[in-house]
Write an enzyme that holds these catalytic residues in place. Structure first.
Site, mmCIF file in Angstrom:
data_model
loop_
_atom_site.group_PDB
_atom_site.id
_atom_site.type_symbol
_atom_site.label_atom_id
_atom_site.label_comp_id
_atom_site.label_asym_id
_atom_site.label_seq_id
_atom_site.Cartn_x
_atom_site.Cartn_y
_atom_site.Cartn_z
ATOM 1 N N SER A 1 -2.925 -7.809 3.092
ATOM 2 C CA SER A 1 -3.494 -7.623 4.438
ATOM 3 C C SER A 1 -3.884 -8.967 5.044
ATOM 4 O O SER A 1 -3.868 -9.145 6.261
ATOM 5 C CB SER A 1 -4.731 -6.726 4.358
ATOM 6 O OG SER A 1 -4.403 -5.519 3.717
ATOM 7 N N HIS B 1 0.839 -1.212 0.000
ATOM 8 C CA HIS B 1 0.000 0.000 0.000
ATOM 9 C C HIS B 1 0.872 1.260 0.000
ATOM 10 O O HIS B 1 0.611 2.219 -0.729
ATOM 11 C CB HIS B 1 -0.889 0.036 1.250
ATOM 12 C CG HIS B 1 -1.909 -1.057 1.333
ATOM 13 N ND1 HIS B 1 -1.886 -2.018 2.312
ATOM 14 C CD2 HIS B 1 -2.990 -1.339 0.561
ATOM 15 C CE1 HIS B 1 -2.914 -2.839 2.147
ATOM 16 N NE2 HIS B 1 -3.602 -2.454 1.097
HETATM 17 P P1 AMP Z 1 -6.608 -3.617 -0.593
HETATM 18 O O1 AMP Z 1 -6.412 -2.837 0.662
HETATM 19 O O2 AMP Z 1 -6.211 -5.042 -0.495
HETATM 20 O O3 AMP Z 1 -7.979 -3.403 -1.197
HETATM 21 O O4 AMP Z 1 -5.596 -3.005 -1.650
HETATM 22 C C1 AMP Z 1 -5.568 -1.640 -1.933
HETATM 23 C C2 AMP Z 1 -4.645 -1.408 -3.098
HETATM 24 O O5 AMP Z 1 -3.351 -1.872 -2.771
HETATM 25 C C3 AMP Z 1 -5.074 -2.171 -4.355
HETATM 26 O O6 AMP Z 1 -4.877 -1.351 -5.497
HETATM 27 C C4 AMP Z 1 -4.136 -3.348 -4.365
HETATM 28 O O7 AMP Z 1 -3.891 -3.879 -5.643
HETATM 29 C C5 AMP Z 1 -2.882 -2.728 -3.793
HETATM 30 N N1 AMP Z 1 -1.993 -3.753 -3.242
HETATM 31 C C6 AMP Z 1 -2.318 -4.747 -2.387
HETATM 32 N N2 AMP Z 1 -1.247 -5.527 -2.145
HETATM 33 C C7 AMP Z 1 -0.211 -4.996 -2.850
HETATM 34 C C8 AMP Z 1 1.156 -5.354 -3.025
HETATM 35 N N3 AMP Z 1 1.691 -6.410 -2.416
HETATM 36 N N4 AMP Z 1 1.915 -4.587 -3.836
HETATM 37 C C9 AMP Z 1 1.392 -3.509 -4.477
HETATM 38 N N5 AMP Z 1 0.106 -3.124 -4.351
HETATM 39 C C10 AMP Z 1 -0.689 -3.859 -3.551
#
Ligand code: AMP
Length: 310
Positions: free
Chosen positions: A216, A65
């Site tokens: 997460s 993130h």
């Molecule tokens: P989330 O909180 O899981 O909904 O993710 C929020 C944003 O963070 C989304 O655009 C995900 O694709 C991105 N994201 C989650 N994990 C990663 C990671 N390991 N590397 C880069 N971006 C991530």
């Protein structure tokens, strides 16, 4: 005093819980502004008159993130991040209930990378008229495979919340992770179907030292599960190494076998798809840009990952 020094200071916890807006000091007399209400955020952004890079998240933040926030900063303008666990994109009530919520830690992390604004809305703020979708989008075949096929209504929920957040924030850029590659395809299509003047920026997947994609959900893994989890990435890399050497069917079968061999991982899908259509390809030559994508259950936790061949 910087927020990192206050640590779990009761005042901050109190403000996080009860105040509709708050300011967290950053370095050099700068602030991270917290807003929980659409109106307050809009008033603030209107006054600023700056370009906006928007990073939507569901919280339980990790370096993946934070890499998106840094990418947003590189674009220039103001970085607005949101934390909102969107109930409409979960097809599994247990998964929604167990989704990690660590807002105090998240605030400290956002402060550490000097985020300009945190939007932390309630479900009522995002869906004042209830969570029932009011618009239906047509994603063609994009949502018919993989996450779309295996998580009923998932992308309808993603589109609903992203559209609502874009209505509220009106950003110049939305920064999203390659980690959720099919989601980026859905958002690209959503942007085409709506009048938002927002450009999609995709940032690479950030991994732990052993290759596991940061997520997460990783914090819910038991120690022995965590030790097994990097197998997903190993299998994706091994499949990529067979590009144009072995038949796709054989590559997929070998990958699934290698993932499940470990004992606790159960593959939900392993697909080799055209990056632009998200449709499985039968032969390597059938697409110019390819995504190898997988989802697997590890105990009660569902993990996803992908690698690209560009
Ligand atoms: P989330 O909180 O899981 O909904 O993710 C929020 C944003 O963070 C989304 O655009 C995900 O694709 C991105 N994201 C989650 N994990 C990663 C990671 N390991 N590397 C880069 N971006 C991530």
């Amino acid at each position: 005093m910087p927020y990192s020094k206050i640590g779990k200071n009761e005042v901050c916890i109190f403000m996080l819980k009860f105040a509709a807006e708050y300011e967290f000091p950053l370095k050099k007399n700068k602030m991270m502004y917290l807003f929980k209400k659409e109106q307050l955020l809009n008033d603030f952004l209107k006054k600023k008159k700056q370009k906006i890079a928007f990073v939507p998240t569901m919280g339980a933040l990790h370096n993946g993130h934070l890499s998106l926030i840094k990418k947003g900063k590189d674009l220039g303008g103001l970085v607005v991040s949101s934390i909102f666990v969107n109930p409409t994109q979960f097809d599994n009530a247990e998964d929604l209930k167990k989704y990690p919520r660590t807002v105090e830690d998240d605030v400290a992390k956002l402060v550490s990378v000097e985020t300009d604004v945190l939007f932390l809305p309630s479900v009522d703020e995002i869906y004042p008229k209830g969570t029932e979708p009011t618009k239906v989008y047509d994603f063609g075949e994009l949502d018919q495979t993989m996450e779309g096929e295996h998580r009923d209504g998932h992308f309808a929920g993603v589109a609903q919340v992203v559209n609502r957040l874009l209505e509220i924030v009106r950003p110049d850029w939305i920064v999203m992770g390659q980690k959720d590659i099919q989601q980026t395809a859905i958002v690209r299509s959503l942007l085409k179907q709506t009048s938002h003047k927002t450009q999609l920026v995709i940032a690479p997947t950030i991994r732990e030292a052993d290759g596991l994609a940061m997520s997460s959900r990783n914090r819910r893994l038991l120690p022995e599960e965590r030790a097994e989890a990097p197998i997903l990435h190993t299998a994706l890399q091994a499949a990529k190494a067979q590009y144009k050497k072995e038949a796709i069917g054989d590559v997929k079968a070998a990958a699934i076998a290698s993932i499940e061999e470990s004992g606790n991982l159960k593959v939900d899908y392993f697909e080799i798809v055209d990056l632009h259509t998200m449709q499985p390809i039968a032969e390597w030559g059938n697409a110019k840009e390819i995504a190898i994508c997988t989802a697997a259950f590890l105990g009660k936790v569902r993990l996803i990952d992908n690698v690209l061949i560009m």
